[in-house]
Scaffold this motif. Structure first.
Motif, PDB file in Angstrom:
ATOM      1  N   SER A 103       0.832  -1.345  -0.025  1.00  9.82           N
ATOM      2  CA  SER A 103       0.069  -0.043  -0.114  1.00  9.82           C
ATOM      3  C   SER A 103       0.978   1.357  -0.094  1.00  9.82           C
ATOM      4  O   SER A 103       0.399   2.043  -0.493  1.00  9.82           O
ATOM      5  CB  SER A 103      -1.134   0.025   1.258  1.00  9.82           C
ATOM      6  OG  SER A 103      -0.892  -1.044   2.016  1.00  9.82           O
ATOM      7  N   VAL A 104       1.997   1.328   0.730  1.00  8.37           N
ATOM      8  CA  VAL A 104       2.942   2.424   0.829  1.00  8.37           C
ATOM      9  C   VAL A 104       3.347   2.846  -0.698  1.00  8.37           C
ATOM     10  O   VAL A 104       3.332   3.708  -1.137  1.00  8.37           O
ATOM     11  CB  VAL A 104       3.993   2.261   1.915  1.00  8.37           C
ATOM     12  CG1 VAL A 104       5.145   3.205   1.664  1.00  8.37           C
ATOM     13  CG2 VAL A 104       3.577   1.987   3.117  1.00  8.37           C
ATOM     14  N   ILE A 105       3.821   1.616  -1.322  1.00 11.64           N
ATOM     15  CA  ILE A 105       4.481   1.802  -2.651  1.00 11.64           C
ATOM     16  C   ILE A 105       3.491   2.217  -3.615  1.00 11.64           C
ATOM     17  O   ILE A 105       3.609   3.270  -4.387  1.00 11.64           O
ATOM     18  CB  ILE A 105       4.764   0.469  -3.072  1.00 11.64           C
ATOM     19  CG1 ILE A 105       6.235   0.079  -2.378  1.00 11.64           C
ATOM     20  CG2 ILE A 105       5.349   0.392  -4.530  1.00 11.64           C
ATOM     21  CD1 ILE A 105       6.725  -1.344  -2.661  1.00 11.64           C
ATOM     22  N   LEU A 106       2.138   1.695  -3.569  1.00 15.66           N
ATOM     23  CA  LEU A 106       1.097   2.237  -4.175  1.00 15.66           C
ATOM     24  C   LEU A 106       0.549   3.579  -4.165  1.00 15.66           C
ATOM     25  O   LEU A 106       0.533   4.359  -5.006  1.00 15.66           O
ATOM     26  CB  LEU A 106      -0.199   1.271  -4.047  1.00 15.66           C
ATOM     27  CG  LEU A 106      -1.208   1.248  -5.009  1.00 15.66           C
ATOM     28  CD1 LEU A 106      -0.587   0.327  -6.032  1.00 15.66           C
ATOM     29  CD2 LEU A 106      -2.595   0.564  -4.455  1.00 15.66           C
ATOM     30  N   ILE A 107       0.597   3.968  -2.637  1.00 15.48           N
ATOM     31  CA  ILE A 107       0.221   5.520  -2.464  1.00 15.48           C
ATOM     32  C   ILE A 107       1.251   6.446  -3.024  1.00 15.48           C
ATOM     33  O   ILE A 107       1.011   7.241  -3.653  1.00 15.48           O
ATOM     34  CB  ILE A 107      -0.220   5.635  -1.024  1.00 15.48           C
ATOM     35  CG1 ILE A 107      -1.425   4.839  -0.614  1.00 15.48           C
ATOM     36  CG2 ILE A 107      -0.056   7.088  -0.843  1.00 15.48           C
ATOM     37  CD1 ILE A 107      -1.461   4.981   0.685  1.00 15.48           C
ATOM     38  N   ILE A 108       2.385   6.068  -2.802  1.00 15.88           N
ATOM     39  CA  ILE A 108       3.488   6.858  -3.328  1.00 15.88           C
ATOM     40  C   ILE A 108       3.567   7.010  -4.656  1.00 15.88           C
ATOM     41  O   ILE A 108       3.898   8.156  -5.230  1.00 15.88           O
ATOM     42  CB  ILE A 108       4.812   6.517  -2.613  1.00 15.88           C
ATOM     43  CG1 ILE A 108       4.859   6.738  -1.091  1.00 15.88           C
ATOM     44  CG2 ILE A 108       6.043   7.270  -3.210  1.00 15.88           C
ATOM     45  CD1 ILE A 108       6.115   6.099  -0.344  1.00 15.88           C
ATOM     46  N   SER A 109       3.362   5.847  -5.290  1.00 15.41           N
ATOM     47  CA  SER A 109       3.643   5.766  -6.889  1.00 15.41           C
ATOM     48  C   SER A 109       2.389   6.690  -7.457  1.00 15.41           C
ATOM     49  O   SER A 109       2.553   7.349  -8.249  1.00 15.41           O
ATOM     50  CB  SER A 109       3.641   4.389  -7.264  1.00 15.41           C
ATOM     51  OG  SER A 109       3.028   3.639  -6.743  1.00 15.41           O
ATOM     52  N   ILE A 110       1.253   6.710  -6.750  1.00 14.01           N
ATOM     53  CA  ILE A 110       0.017   7.515  -7.233  1.00 14.01           C
ATOM     54  C   ILE A 110       0.516   8.881  -7.294  1.00 14.01           C
ATOM     55  O   ILE A 110       0.440   9.537  -8.351  1.00 14.01           O
ATOM     56  CB  ILE A 110      -1.204   7.254  -6.542  1.00 14.01           C
ATOM     57  CG1 ILE A 110      -1.658   5.830  -6.699  1.00 14.01           C
ATOM     58  CG2 ILE A 110      -2.192   8.260  -6.897  1.00 14.01           C
ATOM     59  CD1 ILE A 110      -2.835   5.484  -5.777  1.00 14.01           C
ATOM     60  N   ILE A 111       1.196   9.260  -6.050  1.00  8.08           N
ATOM     61  CA  ILE A 111       1.531  10.548  -6.180  1.00  8.08           C
ATOM     62  C   ILE A 111       2.528  11.079  -7.194  1.00  8.08           C
ATOM     63  O   ILE A 111       2.545  12.101  -7.711  1.00  8.08           O
ATOM     64  CB  ILE A 111       1.837  11.113  -4.502  1.00  8.08           C
ATOM     65  CG1 ILE A 111       0.927  10.810  -3.642  1.00  8.08           C
ATOM     66  CG2 ILE A 111       2.487  12.479  -4.469  1.00  8.08           C
ATOM     67  CD1 ILE A 111       1.104  10.881  -2.264  1.00  8.08           C
ATOM     68  N   VAL A 112       3.595  10.251  -6.985  1.00 10.62           N
ATOM     69  CA  VAL A 112       4.556  10.316  -7.969  1.00 10.62           C
ATOM     70  C   VAL A 112       4.145  10.370  -9.346  1.00 10.62           C
ATOM     71  O   VAL A 112       4.621  11.436 -10.229  1.00 10.62           O
ATOM     72  CB  VAL A 112       5.757   9.378  -7.744  1.00 10.62           C
ATOM     73  CG1 VAL A 112       6.565   9.272  -9.046  1.00 10.62           C
ATOM     74  CG2 VAL A 112       6.490   9.573  -6.532  1.00 10.62           C
TER      75      VAL A 112
END
Lengths: 299, 256, 261
Positions: free
Chosen positions: A19-28
């Motif tokens: 989930s962390v990776i997911l959220i960060i990638s969305i922002i990125v």
């Protein structure tokens, strides 16, 4: 048993990681896409000039200016009102009194209402009810207030952000330790003196954080101003609260849906989005910084 | 040895207090003499702090509290309708368990009370601040940094600052709710010595978990248990020959 | 800090000195009465004992209060403990003065015997030892404690000699039995006064540097700085007195063994 725990633990850890990776990638991804799309367009000139040629050229200054005015008037309306409500709730109202309970219920409900409903409410209440009334009583029926303008848009937006302000101010007030209030009261201060000299100074950072969060929310919302004051395009800047205004979010919406050549406006859209993102990110960052400095002080 | 009993400052008559349905104080009758130290001792939850907070009507802040009976200070019923609670609290200072200076300068902490009483003259305030800090035996430690934040002081200094802040309002009575329970022995000793000095001018009521502290600082001791006042008398009497078995068991540590 | 507790300790100290002075005065007067056969003065002494008793109670109560309210430790603890003991010893000394006073009438017609037995000398020495110990109590100067023990031994020796003489006399003349018994009682009391004086001196040493001299045979050596007293057998005055069965402790139950401190 231990193995089972290990498996569960491992599963939870990997789920969190995903989930962390997911959220960060969305922002990125959002950032990267807008930066790539808008980087050629964004410039000092873009920020400070008027749109040209049916918005396919030129800048977005009126939209920035309008957004700024909107959030300022919105804050002037929402912050004192929200702060007073919050003070009432946390300092004066008995926790279980019906009035406090109903205010809380109202605030919670208000927070869940979709923003387009606020827009419709603004249209129905301010423009079709309050505005005509004002025109009738003060201007002898001359049309001035019974149409979309900056004031109605700001007030509608204030209603939307009110729950944010109330909740965050109340939270900030609650961080002021009971001991400090008691110290003040025990010295013979009245309740109001205590609130004025101890509670508010002690929670000022929290109140500011709440305000900024409300502002950043207001800056990004489009739906409430859709029918209440935002203009498609204006040749001049608004000079009074009874004028219409341009707005960043609305501008993007307009360009992407109403433009005669959407593809051609794409870089401007990205650049505008980038400006809007920067604006809300900056405001949120400011809120985080103020909150952390508050925490340091409490320590 | 047989000092004549001083004037009575506080009298309670059948003071009973309920938290909602729960009875926290049961018909307390006590007389607290003027310009002496009275200590309230007893196990946790015995009602001693609750009783202390009745004396300056601090319990008013809690909505579920119901009080019956009477508290008379200088023969004035403090729970009657026309009493101005704000004025009452100016007369009765309070020092709390946890030192609670405001997030202001040392000077402003002391000046807080006088300021809310309408004193804004800089010279007068300076005098009050100096006198209060001196009387609280902390002047020497802070006189060069009055404009620094009070939060930079040590725990013991903060607590003495809070006492000074209370003195600045010129109360007649000082209530202390476990004023040294969070302090190291040296700071505790300073507070106790300060209490000894202060009783020349103030009536002091102190709640303490620490029986030895009660023994050291107080002239009178009241032992509370389960919301009742079990025994009240001269400290030297309570700690050498208590009348009640419960008192004896508590002070000798044989409780329960 | 600690100022008000110090005031209490000072109060205790003052009361103790007052008690000491009062007892010393009683002792002095009783010797005066004895040597001058002044039964009027003897009577006054008996009356005045109630004053000693009252002060004794007062000091007891103060000690109790200090123990209960101040949780004394270290020097403070020793001072209060010692004060209790010294107070007790002084009160007993007062009682011995009364015992002597009660016998004065019974011997008033036998001044020449008193002179012959050198009782005046014993009495003067005892008066001195009591005065000295009160001075030490006042000054807490333990340097002179050794003199107290020396003097006590000398008194004891002389009293034994006198007692032996009296007994010898009793065997020959049955008509002196009453006066002789009275004299023996007086001598025993005098010897006790000296004994209590050494006790008080010991207690003061305990206050000043925490050493317990009670039940130590050669306490003198402790004072001279030798921690293990048994080794100093060559110390002449000590062994001399010891061989003669000097018993500094007035209580006959206490064994003169250097076992425990």
């Amino acid at each position: 048993m231990r193995l089972k725990n290990k498996i569960i633990g491992g599963a939870i850890t990997s789920a969190s990681a995903v989930s962390v990776i997911l959220i960060i990638s969305i922002i990125v991804i959002i950032l990267v896409v807008t930066i790539i799309g808008g980087k050629d367009k964004i410039s000092w000139e873009f920020i400070t000039s008027f749109p040209k040629e049916g918005m396919m050229e030129g800048g977005i200054f009126p939209a920035i200016y309008g957004t700024a005015l909107l959030v300022i008037i919105m804050s002037i309306a929402a912050v004192p009102f929200g702060a007073i409500t919050a003070i009432y709730l946390s300092e004066y109202a008995h926790e279980k009194s019906w009035i406090a309970q109903s205010i809380r219920f109202a605030v919670r409900t208000l927070a869940t209402v979709p923003s387009i409903i606020f827009g419709l409410f603004g249209l129905g209440f301010f423009i079709q009810f309050v505005g005509p009334g004002m025109d009738k009583w003060f201007l002898g029926g001359q049309l001035k207030w019974a149409q979309p303008n900056l004031l109605w848009a700001s007030l509608t937006m204030a209603l939307l952000t009110l729950p944010v302000v109330i909740v965050s101010v109340e939270e900030a007030i609650r961080t002021v330790p009971r001991e400090l209030r008691e110290a003040s009261l025990a010295l013979g201060a009245t309740k109001w003196q205590t609130i004025k000299k101890v509670v508010i100074p002690g929670s000022i950072s929290g109140i500011m954080t709440g305000t900024i969060l409300a502002v950043s929310r207001g800056a990004g919302e489009v739906a409430p101003i859709l029918f209440t004051g935002a203009a498609y395009s204006l040749a001049t800047l608004p000079t009074s609260v009874s004028d219409q205004f341009m707005n960043l979010g609305y501008h993007i919406y307009v360009m992407s849906t109403q433009s005669s050549n959407v593809d051609k406006t794409l870089p401007i859209q990205f650049a505008t989005t980038l400006v809007l993102l920067m604006l809300t990110f900056t405001l949120n960052l400011a809120a985080v910084l103020i909150r952390s400095s508050l925490r340091r002080r409490v320590k | 040895m047989n000092k004549i009993m001083k004037e009575v400052k506080i009298v309670t008559k059948d003071l009973t207090l309920h938290y909602g349905q729960k009875m926290a104080l049961n018909s307390i009758n006590i007389q607290i003499p003027e310009k002496e130290v009275t200590a309230f001792i007893g196990p946790s939850g015995c009602g001693k702090s609750t009783f202390l907070r009745c004396l300056n009507r601090m319990n008013d802040l809690i909505p579920s509290v119901k009080i019956t009976g009477e508290i008379r200070i200088d023969d004035l019923d403090i729970y009657q309708k026309k009493i101005d609670v704000v004025n009452l609290r100016k007369k009765i200072g309070m020092v709390f368990q946890k030192s609670n200076p405001f997030a202001k300068s040392i000077f402003e902490n002391i000046a807080y009370g006088p300021r809310i009483n309408g004193i804004n003259d800089k010279k007068t305030l300076t005098e009050i601040v100096e006198r209060s800090l001196k009387n609280a035996a902390i002047w020497g430690e802070v006189k060069d940094r009055l404009q620094d934040s009070a939060l930079g002081l040590s725990g013991g200094q903060q607590q003495r600052l809070c006492i000074a802040r209370t003195l600045a309002v010129e109360p007649e009575i000082i209530l202390m709710d476990e004023p040294a329970s969070a302090l190291d022995p040296i700071s505790t000793g300073k507070i106790e010595e300060l209490i000894f000095e202060l009783k020349k001018d103030y009536t002091i009521v102190i709640v303490t978990h620490n029986m030895q502290q009660a023994a050291r600082v107080s002239d009178h001791t009241a032992f509370f248990y389960l919301g009742e006042l079990i025994e009240h008398g001269r400290t030297r009497k309570i700690f050498t020959t208590p009348d009640k078995k419960q008192t004896e068991e508590y002070i000798t540590g044989r409780f329960g | 800090m600690e100022r008000h507790f110090e005031l209490e300790l000072e109060k205790l100290n003052k009361r103790l000195i007052k008690m000491g002075n009062l007892v010393a005065e009683q002792v002095h007067n009783v010797f005066d009465a004895l040597l001058r056969a002044d039964s009027e003065l003897a009577h006054q002494i008996i009356e005045k004992d109630s004053k000693v008793d009252k002060l004794d109670n007062k000091i007891d109560k103060l000690c109790q209060r200090l123990f209960a309210l101040t949780q004394p430790v270290a020097t403070d603890l020793r001072l209060i403990m010692a004060a209790l003991r010294i107070n007790n010893d002084l009160e007993r000394m007062g009682d011995h003065a009364v015992s002597i006073a009660q016998k004065i009438e019974g011997i008033s017609d036998y001044q020449e015997i008193i002179a012959e037995l050198h009782i005046d000398e014993i009495v003067r020495m005892t008066d001195m030892i009591v005065n000295d110990v009160i001075t030490i109590l006042n000054t807490k100067n333990v340097a002179f404690v050794k003199d107290i023990f020396d003097l006590a031994s000398a008194i004891d020796e002389k009293a034994q000699t006198a007692t032996a003489k009296i007994m010898e006399e009793m065997m020959h003349k049955s008509d002196v039995i009453v006066v002789a018994t009275n004299l023996i009682i007086i001598l025993t009391n005098v010897e006790r006064l000296a004994g209590y004086s050494t006790n008080i001196a010991e207690s003061i040493v305990f206050v000043v540097d925490g050493r317990i001299m009670k039940h130590k045979k050669k306490s003198f050596d402790i004072l001279n700085g030798a921690p293990t007293s048994e080794t100093v057998q060559t110390d002449e005055p000590v062994s001399e007195h010891q061989e003669e069965g000097t018993e500094r402790d007035p209580e006959p139950t206490s064994e003169a063994t250097p076992s425990e401190g």
